[in-house]
Design a protein around this motif. Structure first.
Motif, mmCIF file in Angstrom:
data_model
loop_
_atom_site.group_PDB
_atom_site.id
_atom_site.type_symbol
_atom_site.label_atom_id
_atom_site.label_comp_id
_atom_site.label_asym_id
_atom_site.label_seq_id
_atom_site.Cartn_x
_atom_site.Cartn_y
_atom_site.Cartn_z
ATOM 1 N N LEU A 154 53.942 58.772 52.625
ATOM 2 C CA LEU A 154 55.286 58.913 52.031
ATOM 3 C C LEU A 154 55.396 57.622 51.031
ATOM 4 C CD1 LEU A 154 57.264 60.886 54.577
ATOM 5 C CD2 LEU A 154 56.481 61.679 52.322
ATOM 6 N N GLN A 155 54.988 56.505 51.911
ATOM 7 C CA GLN A 155 55.407 55.314 51.233
ATOM 8 C C GLN A 155 54.587 55.228 49.958
ATOM 9 O OE1 GLN A 155 53.540 51.754 52.535
ATOM 10 N NE2 GLN A 155 55.084 50.322 51.696
ATOM 11 N N THR A 156 53.238 55.685 49.962
ATOM 12 C CA THR A 156 52.527 55.267 48.699
ATOM 13 C C THR A 156 52.702 56.512 47.696
ATOM 14 O OG1 THR A 156 50.836 55.795 50.484
ATOM 15 C CG2 THR A 156 50.066 54.767 48.235
ATOM 16 N N ALA A 157 53.216 57.667 48.065
ATOM 17 C CA ALA A 157 53.638 58.779 47.270
ATOM 18 C C ALA A 157 54.992 58.361 46.652
ATOM 19 C CB ALA A 157 53.852 59.964 48.002
ATOM 20 N N GLN A 158 55.560 57.537 46.962
ATOM 21 C CA GLN A 158 56.814 56.920 46.071
ATOM 22 C C GLN A 158 56.657 56.464 44.973
ATOM 23 O OE1 GLN A 158 59.332 53.876 48.111
ATOM 24 N NE2 GLN A 158 61.107 54.426 46.973
ATOM 25 N N LEU A 196 52.620 64.741 46.438
ATOM 26 C CA LEU A 196 52.200 63.820 47.543
ATOM 27 C C LEU A 196 53.203 63.675 48.343
ATOM 28 C CD1 LEU A 196 49.814 61.581 45.430
ATOM 29 C CD2 LEU A 196 49.213 63.675 46.338
ATOM 30 N N ALA A 197 54.416 63.597 48.121
ATOM 31 C CA ALA A 197 55.332 63.276 49.081
ATOM 32 C C ALA A 197 55.918 64.556 49.699
ATOM 33 C CB ALA A 197 56.712 62.689 48.156
ATOM 34 N N PRO A 226 65.196 61.200 56.643
ATOM 35 C CA PRO A 226 66.093 61.197 55.379
ATOM 36 C C PRO A 226 65.399 60.488 54.261
ATOM 37 C CG PRO A 226 67.097 60.085 57.409
ATOM 38 C CD PRO A 226 65.702 60.387 57.858
ATOM 39 N N PHE A 227 64.380 59.545 54.587
ATOM 40 C CA PHE A 227 63.886 59.072 53.181
ATOM 41 C C PHE A 227 63.060 59.995 52.632
ATOM 42 C CE2 PHE A 227 59.865 58.714 55.293
ATOM 43 C CZ PHE A 227 60.175 58.354 56.625
ATOM 44 N N TRP A 228 62.575 61.164 53.203
ATOM 45 C CA TRP A 228 61.713 62.157 52.463
ATOM 46 C C TRP A 228 62.695 62.962 51.671
ATOM 47 C CZ3 TRP A 228 62.183 67.884 53.323
ATOM 48 C CH2 TRP A 228 60.887 68.401 52.607
ATOM 49 N N PHE A 229 64.063 63.237 52.225
ATOM 50 C CA PHE A 229 65.023 63.795 51.555
ATOM 51 C C PHE A 229 65.335 62.909 50.080
ATOM 52 C CE2 PHE A 229 69.649 64.938 51.314
ATOM 53 C CZ PHE A 229 69.274 66.219 50.524
ATOM 54 N N ALA A 230 65.424 61.753 50.260
ATOM 55 C CA ALA A 230 65.667 60.937 49.351
ATOM 56 C C ALA A 230 64.768 60.981 48.342
ATOM 57 C CB ALA A 230 65.638 59.438 49.848
ATOM 58 N N LEU A 231 63.307 61.043 48.611
ATOM 59 C CA LEU A 231 62.251 61.187 47.502
ATOM 60 C C LEU A 231 62.494 62.389 46.740
ATOM 61 C CD1 LEU A 231 58.924 59.989 49.482
ATOM 62 C CD2 LEU A 231 60.544 58.937 47.970
ATOM 63 N N LEU A 232 62.726 63.650 47.372
ATOM 64 C CA LEU A 232 62.953 64.738 46.750
ATOM 65 C C LEU A 232 64.023 64.739 45.998
ATOM 66 C CD1 LEU A 232 62.555 67.680 49.589
ATOM 67 C CD2 LEU A 232 60.925 66.607 48.035
ATOM 68 N N LEU A 233 65.096 64.045 46.139
ATOM 69 C CA LEU A 233 66.407 64.078 45.558
ATOM 70 C C LEU A 233 65.863 63.258 44.239
ATOM 71 C CD1 LEU A 233 69.644 63.477 47.644
ATOM 72 C CD2 LEU A 233 68.963 65.394 46.518
ATOM 73 N N ILE A 234 65.268 61.839 44.295
ATOM 74 C CA ILE A 234 64.887 61.257 43.252
ATOM 75 C C ILE A 234 63.936 62.065 42.201
ATOM 76 C CG2 ILE A 234 63.398 59.255 42.551
ATOM 77 C CD1 ILE A 234 64.359 57.936 45.098
#
Lengths: 287, 319
Positions: free
Chosen positions: A243-247, A256-257, B144-152
């Motif tokens: 997830l970090q890399t996918a960012q 990827l995320a 929560p950070f996964w949800f953040a990625l989706l929102l972004i």
């Protein structure tokens, strides 16, 4: 609650929560999902998939027949990375849970059967560790020990046993008062034997329930720490690391995320569902 | 009540000292220090030794600790070793940013949880309850950070509605701009706080509905809304009120990950940066602040409990 009735119930049915959980549809589904995920992740070395093979001619590709989940920015097969990452995530979850359960059970047990001052010291320790916000504690600890697989297991296991300790202590305090425990002591069994033979087995359901919920907590913590770059380090990977890399490539390759996150959710939901069915079974038995 | 609060406050002081001693020792045992994180390969051994000397890192641990403690007791949190900024000034600047983010998110999550939790309990086993419960289970398992990625991805890149980084656009200090920056981190934090609270409200409301007093009310012909409004909700909300005390430390450290993802200039991202650099005065300052809030929060929870529930006396809550 009638002491003798409980005594016979526990004596005859220590494996009952598991059996009951397996009979419920929710418990069975959760267990199947977990078993499947574990099997797939741990069987992956048998498949012709290499999570570290860099192919610069096939960078950041969309999912295709050749690469089912596409490739990352270095052209590595994402399916392989997700499965190998899952291995690490599941391993960290299980081992941290085991560490936390062993420490928590020991502390709770010793506090409950030990002398009052031992109980006092141990419970103040629990209060002390609980008085620092968890995220802060874990971040400081993993920086101090230098991030990595061993560190993360030590940190999560070493700092998440407090709830288990409290639950086990409370449970053992009430088990201690049961007639069959008093009777065993009366018959002259040594205190150590009484704990191992009579008290610990009776506390097993509580320990089991605490353990299932610590797997999911451990997996979520691992994901958070790895996401912050304080957990698993490259070239090893986990769902949090992915997830970090996918960012970084979120705009071009949002899937990827999406994928590692969904897998975390499915795994943690299954663990929680299993924990809930076990807890219900234990409560029914106690009633 | 005052005597009780004073006694508890007196217990907090040694606990806090213990926290700082433990962290100080841990930082000393660590195999590297802040100088390692700011040195570059070009620096000579003398320069590095000079930095160590200037930060007092060569002094015995006890001397370093007492020096730090002496400053703190005079209200001086010291300076960051990495940036040389005053920690108190940095915190004063960042604390309001974190509160601005955490407070609205927590209040929203709490109100939503109370509303939906009670609704689910009222419609127990029906479709709406199942949906709410499933959403809770999903929320509890979601990082929560996964949800953040989706929102972004959705609001930042795809729809391009909200900015994805920071608190202000360059040169724009207006309220509208601030709110636009606030939307996504606020949603993420709300989603992070909500599930646990909702699950709690739902399950305690379901337990309350099985109590004898509800049966009695039904027998006397009270309608369900009446029972909920006048009896169940009160009994459910009692422990929820005390949750507010327990949530107090979150005003400082409740958003470490969210702040980091959105580069929100709050205490959480400040702390994470300092932890990575082994900047011990900053780590200790944040720890001291958050541990103090945890203990004050627990005290507040106990006091709130007595205030809202006259049946409870202080002596029984905490010996």
């Amino acid at each position: 609650m009638n002491a003798t009735a409980t005594a016979t119930a526990t004596a005859t049915g220590q494996a009952r929560p598991w059996a009951e959980a397996l009979r419920s549809r929710q418990g069975l589904t959760a267990l199947t999902v977990l078993a499947l995920l574990t099997a797939v992740c741990f069987a992956v070395p048998l498949l012709p998939l290499d999570p570290t093979a860099i192919d610069l001619t096939a960078r950041s590709q969309a999912p295709s027949a050749r690469h089912l989940f596409g490739t990352d920015d270095l052209g590595r097969d994402y399916l392989a990375r997700v499965l190998y990452g899952g291995r690490v995530s599941l391993l960290v979850g299980t081992l941290s849970m085991a560490a936390a359960t062993v420490i928590g059970t020991l502390v709770g047990l010793v506090a409950a059967v030990g002398r009052p001052w031992v109980d006092n010291v141990l419970m103040r320790l629990v209060d002390f560790l609980s008085s620092i916000p968890w995220m802060i504690l874990v971040i400081v600890a993993s920086v101090l020990l230098r991030p990595g697989l061993t560190t993360i297991i030590i940190v999560i296991g070493g700092f998440s046993w407090m709830t288990t300790a409290r639950l086990v202590r409370a449970d053992v305090l009430s088990i201690k008062e049961r007639a069959y425990v008093a009777y065993a002591g009366f018959l002259g069994e040594s205190p150590g034997l009484v704990v191992v033979r009579h008290i610990l087995p009776a506390a097993l359901p509580t320990i089991l329930v605490a353990a299932t919920s610590s797997v999911s907590a451990a997996m979520l913590t691992e994901a958070s720490l790895s996401f912050l770059g304080l957990g698993i380090q490259a070239p090893m990977t986990s769902w949090g690391c992915l997830l970090q890399t996918a960012q970084g490539s979120l705009q071009q390759q949002p899937y990827l995320a999406l994928i590692p996150g969904l897998l975390i959710i499915v795994t943690v939901m299954s663990c929680n569902a299993l924990g809930n069915t076990l807890r219900r079974a234990v409560l029914r038995e106690a009633a | 009540m005052l005597a009780f609060a004073a006694r508890r406050l007196a217990q907090i002081v040694p606990m806090l000292l213990l926290v700082t001693v433990a962290v100080f020792l841990a930082i000393q045992i660590a195999p590297y220090d802040v100088v390692d994180s700011i040195t570059t390969p070009q620096m000579s051994a003398e320069t590095i030794a000079m930095w160590r000397d200037r930060y007092g890192l060569d002094d015995p641990i006890a001397v370093q600790y007492l020096r730090w403690l002496g400053q703190v007791l005079q209200g001086d949190l010291g300076y960051s070793l990495a940036s040389r900024h005053s920690i108190a000034a940095d915190l004063a600047q960042r604390l309001p940013n974190t509160v601005l983010l955490v407070l609205p998110a927590y209040v929203t999550a709490l109100l939503l949880a109370i509303g939906l939790g009670l609704l689910a309990a009222a419609r127990h086993q029906k479709l709406s309850d199942r949906l709410i419960d499933a959403a809770n289970a999903f929320g509890l398992a979601m990082p929560p950070f996964w949800f953040a990625l989706l929102l972004i991805y959705l609001f930042g890149y795809y729809l391009n509605w909200f900015p994805i980084i920071g608190m202000h656009a360059v040169g724009d200090r207006g309220l509208g701009d601030l709110l636009r920056h606030l939307v996504m981190p606020y949603l993420v934090l709300t989603a992070a706080f909500y599930p646990e609270l909702a699950r709690y409200v739902r399950s305690s409301a379901i337990t309350q509905l099985g109590e004898d007093y509800v049966t009695v009310q039904r027998a006397f012909g009270a309608t369900e809304p009446e029972i909920f409004r006048r009896h169940v909700s009160r009994n459910v909300l009692l422990p929820v009120v005390t949750q507010i005390g327990v949530a107090l430390p979150m005003l400082v450290t409740g958003a470490v990950i969210t702040e980091t993802i959105f580069s929100w200039p709050g205490v959480g991202s400040y702390f994470l940066q300092a932890a990575r650099a082994m900047d011990y005065p900053v780590i200790l300052a944040v720890l001291l602040l958050s541990a103090t809030l945890v203990m004050l929060g627990n005290l507040l929870a106990d006091i709130l409990y007595v205030v809202v529930d006259p049946r409870v006396r202080l002596g029984q809550v905490a010996p």
